[in-house]
Design a protein around this motif. Structure first.
Motif, PDB file in Angstrom:
ATOM      1  N   TYR A 133     -20.946   1.215 -13.382  1.00  0.00           N
ATOM      2  CA  TYR A 133     -20.180   2.229 -12.541  1.00  0.00           C
ATOM      3  C   TYR A 133     -21.381   3.179 -12.381  1.00  0.00           C
ATOM      4  N   LEU A 178      -7.199   2.262  -0.750  1.00  0.00           N
ATOM      5  CA  LEU A 178      -7.007   3.167  -0.637  1.00  0.00           C
ATOM      6  C   LEU A 178      -8.029   3.864  -0.205  1.00  0.00           C
ATOM      7  N   PHE A 181     -12.348  18.513   2.406  1.00  0.00           N
ATOM      8  CA  PHE A 181     -11.653  17.809   1.369  1.00  0.00           C
ATOM      9  C   PHE A 181     -10.493  18.423   1.368  1.00  0.00           C
ATOM     10  N   SER A 182     -10.088  19.644   1.961  1.00  0.00           N
ATOM     11  CA  SER A 182      -8.945  20.289   1.829  1.00  0.00           C
ATOM     12  C   SER A 182      -7.234  19.285   2.241  1.00  0.00           C
ATOM     13  N   VAL A 205      -5.226  15.341  -0.324  1.00  0.00           N
ATOM     14  CA  VAL A 205      -3.848  14.626  -0.918  1.00  0.00           C
ATOM     15  C   VAL A 205      -3.083  13.885   0.406  1.00  0.00           C
ATOM     16  N   LEU A 219      -5.022  11.314   0.688  1.00  0.00           N
ATOM     17  CA  LEU A 219      -3.518   9.864   0.162  1.00  0.00           C
ATOM     18  C   LEU A 219      -2.751   9.691  -0.231  1.00  0.00           C
ATOM     19  N   PHE A 220      -1.853  10.324   0.535  1.00  0.00           N
ATOM     20  CA  PHE A 220      -0.017  10.174   0.387  1.00  0.00           C
ATOM     21  C   PHE A 220       0.072   9.097   1.576  1.00  0.00           C
ATOM     22  N   LEU A 280      -0.932   5.761   1.306  1.00  0.00           N
ATOM     23  CA  LEU A 280      -0.252   4.977   0.270  1.00  0.00           C
ATOM     24  C   LEU A 280       1.003   4.700   0.239  1.00  0.00           C
ATOM     25  N   ARG A 308       1.898  -4.019   1.396  1.00  0.00           N
ATOM     26  CA  ARG A 308       2.163  -4.657   0.620  1.00  0.00           C
ATOM     27  C   ARG A 308       3.140  -5.326   0.267  1.00  0.00           C
ATOM     28  N   GLY A 348      -5.346  19.914  -9.463  1.00  0.00           N
ATOM     29  CA  GLY A 348      -4.851  19.604  -7.869  1.00  0.00           C
ATOM     30  C   GLY A 348      -5.675  18.568  -7.018  1.00  0.00           C
ATOM     31  N   PRO A 407      -6.680  15.003  -6.936  1.00  0.00           N
ATOM     32  CA  PRO A 407      -6.045  13.446  -7.628  1.00  0.00           C
ATOM     33  C   PRO A 407      -7.394  12.637  -6.970  1.00  0.00           C
ATOM     34  N   VAL A 408      -8.108  12.531  -6.972  1.00  0.00           N
ATOM     35  CA  VAL A 408      -9.060  11.694  -6.496  1.00  0.00           C
ATOM     36  C   VAL A 408     -10.528  11.463  -8.088  1.00  0.00           C
ATOM     37  N   LEU A 449     -10.495   9.284 -11.380  1.00  0.00           N
ATOM     38  CA  LEU A 449     -11.992   8.613 -11.423  1.00  0.00           C
ATOM     39  C   LEU A 449     -12.240   8.969 -12.954  1.00  0.00           C
ATOM     40  N   VAL A 485      -3.883   1.029  -8.059  1.00  0.00           N
ATOM     41  CA  VAL A 485      -2.495   1.682  -7.124  1.00  0.00           C
ATOM     42  C   VAL A 485      -1.613   3.097  -7.732  1.00  0.00           C
ATOM     43  N   PHE A 488      -3.217   6.003  -8.117  1.00  0.00           N
ATOM     44  CA  PHE A 488      -3.406   7.379  -7.624  1.00  0.00           C
ATOM     45  C   PHE A 488      -1.728   7.806  -6.917  1.00  0.00           C
ATOM     46  N   PHE A 489      -0.859   6.874  -7.008  1.00  0.00           N
ATOM     47  CA  PHE A 489       0.092   6.943  -6.065  1.00  0.00           C
ATOM     48  C   PHE A 489       0.526   8.276  -7.397  1.00  0.00           C
ATOM     49  N   ALA A 523      -1.099  11.496  -6.934  1.00  0.00           N
ATOM     50  CA  ALA A 523      -0.689  11.991  -5.969  1.00  0.00           C
ATOM     51  C   ALA A 523       0.157  12.884  -5.925  1.00  0.00           C
ATOM     52  N   ALA A 564      -0.665  15.812  -8.040  1.00  0.00           N
ATOM     53  CA  ALA A 564      -1.301  17.017  -7.308  1.00  0.00           C
ATOM     54  C   ALA A 564      -0.056  17.854  -6.137  1.00  0.00           C
ATOM     55  N   LEU A 565       0.170  16.870  -5.591  1.00  0.00           N
ATOM     56  CA  LEU A 565       1.085  17.292  -4.220  1.00  0.00           C
ATOM     57  C   LEU A 565       2.362  18.463  -5.022  1.00  0.00           C
ATOM     58  N   ARG A 572       0.337  21.704  -6.415  1.00  0.00           N
ATOM     59  CA  ARG A 572       0.372  22.862  -5.048  1.00  0.00           C
ATOM     60  C   ARG A 572       0.875  23.010  -3.961  1.00  0.00           C
ATOM     61  N   LEU A 614     -17.504  15.207  -8.346  1.00  0.00           N
ATOM     62  CA  LEU A 614     -16.664  14.612  -7.720  1.00  0.00           C
ATOM     63  C   LEU A 614     -15.755  15.379  -7.709  1.00  0.00           C
ATOM     64  N   GLU A 636     -13.749  18.233  -4.663  1.00  0.00           N
ATOM     65  CA  GLU A 636     -12.547  18.769  -4.434  1.00  0.00           C
ATOM     66  C   GLU A 636     -12.222  19.902  -5.110  1.00  0.00           C
ATOM     67  N   GLY A 656     -13.571  21.962  -2.247  1.00  0.00           N
ATOM     68  CA  GLY A 656     -13.017  21.669  -0.614  1.00  0.00           C
ATOM     69  C   GLY A 656     -13.275  21.411   0.664  1.00  0.00           C
TER      70      GLY A 656
END
Lengths: 477, 477
Positions: A191, A431, A444-445, A448, A451-452, A455, A462, B169, B171-172, B176, B192, B195-196, B199, B202-203, B206, B435, B439, B442
């Motif tokens: 990493y 992703l 970066f705003s 979300v 990403l949504f 997904l 998939r 808030g 996600p990424v 990590l 996946v 991240f799902f 997300a 975070a959503l 917010r 990161l 993030e 922003g």
């Protein structure tokens, strides 16, 4: 203090970034030469036609014949091969310096063919950086022979991440993309080297761009000017989700066409014979056909074919609603990519729809070209155009009806960005395009929503165990 | 269409985000009550002193006694425990609902003690979300009994990622961070879902903040106003690298003190006996001592102790050079955090140095408190202050000497951001704070310098196989 391999990682990042910059620089010169010639011939439509079509045809034929004769494995994106190598198979001829040289020259030819052929550089660049990694690893072995056994493999894993990072100057998403596409397991030991090398690469790439005089590239690669005071309204999330589902559906359609044409090429006896012996002829024919279609005085004027891919992407991601801007846009003297999309003879919605319909089959056709080429950027641009169409439509609906009493202006560029991320994510079943879109635009705003939507698109793409773009390529080989 | 587990992932994200919002809301109310009381007592210094010291003491004693009696494992950050669970050990009492409830209430107490105790919420929140994950996983088993065996483990891995994501808030970087801290190998199958769920979390977080009336939180959590036209000059990279090395060195010092005090507490017979029987007494004594030191009419006025942690961070990350701004800042009527840092009675450089020196040992002391608490945010703020000191110093040098003929103004806030990322990365031995910093603010234009400095700081902190912060905690348990 630190081990030899760290110098190797740094060298890998810097070398790859240098290659990436060198490629961008040559491609820019070649594209400018083509454009200059085309402009000079203004008035004589026949000569313009020949200039428009023969230039990419020559480049494609040269690229395909050259790579066929020197190193026949150099065609295609290279990501399936890199995957196979990282899975543990020994394929030394895929990592030779000859191959590196061939792929580099061939890719320059493909990219210089411009928006006619409409292919990108990401995939081959991952392969290129893997080859650089193998070379650097050999060098390290020469200097320090008593090293561990799996150092070469580690260097290759790192190199796969550096490819994307130095292609866009986006370290984080580069590493994530390579993790997602390449392997099913990821050891945390790799990493830090990955990020170290990717940061070196991205830094070098941006510094080179800065020193070369395009002073703005130290900032985000594709400049966008998003107001960050109010990123999105809560209800827009529904729109993002719908857009993600749409992107997923379109990507399924695209992947289906792509699988079909790969099957067709591999089974049709005439084409199989032709590709085995005269790759150049096939490449020339396809490039000529594509160039005819995109000729600006023919159908090309309805699909903004004069712009390069970077111009297309920048223009698609620019500003709010286009319709309201069209009046004062015509005042400007300099050639504006927006005018290509929305002029009096080619109205906006028609252009966008036409672009989307035509590019779908043209992209599938271009993917069969036997030249080194990447398939990520075209898909990304296609997604942005899809988002622009949906966004302009929604904005038109909002502004004309009485739903919108507060004078609320839909931010169309967010939809473009989100849709580009979602579509390219759905095609490659990853992703990280969501992150790439954010990192490349420098804001970066909108992480979300992007990403949504990605997904959502992935969920559609998939379902029923459909193979991804790279899976399809791997299966066919 | 999709499996039961996807609903579980969504529920996990939404529940965790709801908990996070609920906690933020209650903590804000408690902090406001304290501040209101303190302001009301203005004039009577003795009463103010009691108000300032007894409020956090009561909260800390309550938090420690409460968690000791209900669930004695609830103290500390919880990340070492989660690590152990994810490594495969069965620790069912660490995932019970009682534990969840205790940790939630205890954490609110700790956070409401404010900048006196100066502890954060990240670590316990990872633990909290793991507990929510275990609960959701049990629910799924009830509804759908014939599922796979390792579904619980997968849910726990996902939950660890959701914790950080719904805390900021972001996600990424949340995903990590959990990958880096938790495991040595990462299966792409969990990528996946992670991240799902992140997300979703975070959503929701917010959206809750948006609906609760603090209308700006849909955008980046800590608002910064960086001009993005010219992110950094090439030569500043040297400054970033030096800053990274400095952060690494300071983090080594901090980690050394932290290890020493953990050893001391575990071996000193008086303290061991006291912590075994009267946790509340110890917590009260430490909190009282810390509160005395930070009392605003005593040493506290030199370390901006009136601000909450969020105010501290926002003010540290705000604007360019502070020295040049100090003149017109005094005109404003509303209480300005900048004034806390730079007033006539407490000059800027003195305040910052004093803050850094005092907080170093206070933070080490606060880490020994037997309450549920996170140690990430304090370290992040400390790093920002370090960057501010270095940046103001460099800007002062540049502006006063003749090195700088072009009137070039050093962007001090970039240094703060980069230094916060580098310092917290060095303490936890991870890269994701780089990161996270990007993030949370922003703005992605500074990703490359932040990553670079974090890598440098990590190189220093990891040399000679020093254990990370969480390693030290794990070893001591």
């Amino acid at each position: 203090v630190c081990g030899m391999e760290w110098y190797g990682y740094a060298a890998l990042g810097i070398l790859t970034a240098f290659l990436s910059f060198l490629m961008d620089f040559s491609v820019l010169k070649l594209l400018n030469a083509h454009q200059w010639l085309y402009e000079k011939l203004d008035g004589n439509r026949l000569l313009q036609f020949f200039c428009w079509t023969l230039y990419p045809v020559c480049l494609c034929v040269f690229g395909s014949v050259f790579s066929h004769n020197i190193c026949p494995f150099a065609t295609g994106s290279g990501i399936p091969e890199v995957r196979t190598i990282l899975a543990g198979f020994e394929m030394p001829h895929f990592l030779s310096v000859t191959h590196l040289f061939t792929k580099f020259l061939g890719l320059i030819c493909t990219l210089a063919a411009g928006s006619t052929v409409f292919l990108g550089k990401v995939g081959p660049f991952v392969h290129l950086s893997t080859m650089v990694g193998a070379y650097v690893s050999n060098l390290c072995t020469l200097i320090q022979p008593n090293k561990k056994d799996n150092a070469t493999r580690e260097m290759l894993v790192v190199a796969a991440g550096v490819g994307v990072a130095s292609c866009f100057g986006a370290p984080v998403s580069g590493v994530l993309f390579s993790v997602e596409v390449m392997s099913s397991h990821f050891a945390l030991r790799q990493y830090v080297p990955c990020f170290f090398s990717a940061a070196c690469g991205a830094l070098t790439f941006r510094l080179f761009s800065f020193w070369s005089g395009e002073g703005e590239t130290l900032q985000a690669l594709f400049k966008t000017n998003f107001p960050s005071s109010l990123p999105f309204y809560p209800l827009e999330i529904l729109l993002f989700a719908l857009l993600g589902l749409l992107c997923g559906a379109v990507s399924c359609c695209y992947l289906f066409c792509h699988r079909r044409i790969l099957q067709f090429i591999n089974t049709n006896s005439v084409l199989v014979k032709m590709l085995a012996t005269d790759k150049g002829l096939y490449a020339g024919a396809v490039a000529f056909f594509l160039a005819c279609v995109t000729f600006p005085h023919f159908a090309g004027r309805y699909m903004a074919s004069k712009c390069t891919m970077k111009q297309l992407l920048t223009s698609l991601l620019k500003g709010g609603q286009w319709i309201s801007q069209s009046h004062n846009a015509s005042v400007q003297l300099e050639p504006d990519p927006l005018l290509e999309w929305n002029s009096s003879e080619s109205p906006l919605f028609f252009t966008l729809t036409f672009f989307l319909l035509m590019k779908l089959w043209m992209l599938v056709l271009a993917c069969t070209l036997p030249v080194p080429a990447g398939y990520f950027m075209p898909v990304f641009v296609y997604g942005a155009a899809l988002g622009r169409l949906v966004g302009e439509g929604a904005a038109f609906l909002f502004s004309s009806t009485s739903i919108n009493p507060g004078g609320y202006a839909l931010a169309v560029w967010i939809l473009c960005l989100v849709s580009a991320a979602a579509y390219s994510g759905a095609v490659t079943h990853t992703l990280s395009p969501a992150l790439l879109a954010i990192e490349a635009t420098g804001q970066f705003s909108h992480a979300v929503p992007a990403l949504f939507a990605t997904l959502m698109a992935n969920a559609v793409a998939r379902s029923r165990h459909r193979p991804s773009f790279y899976d399809a390529l791997t299966i066919c080989k």
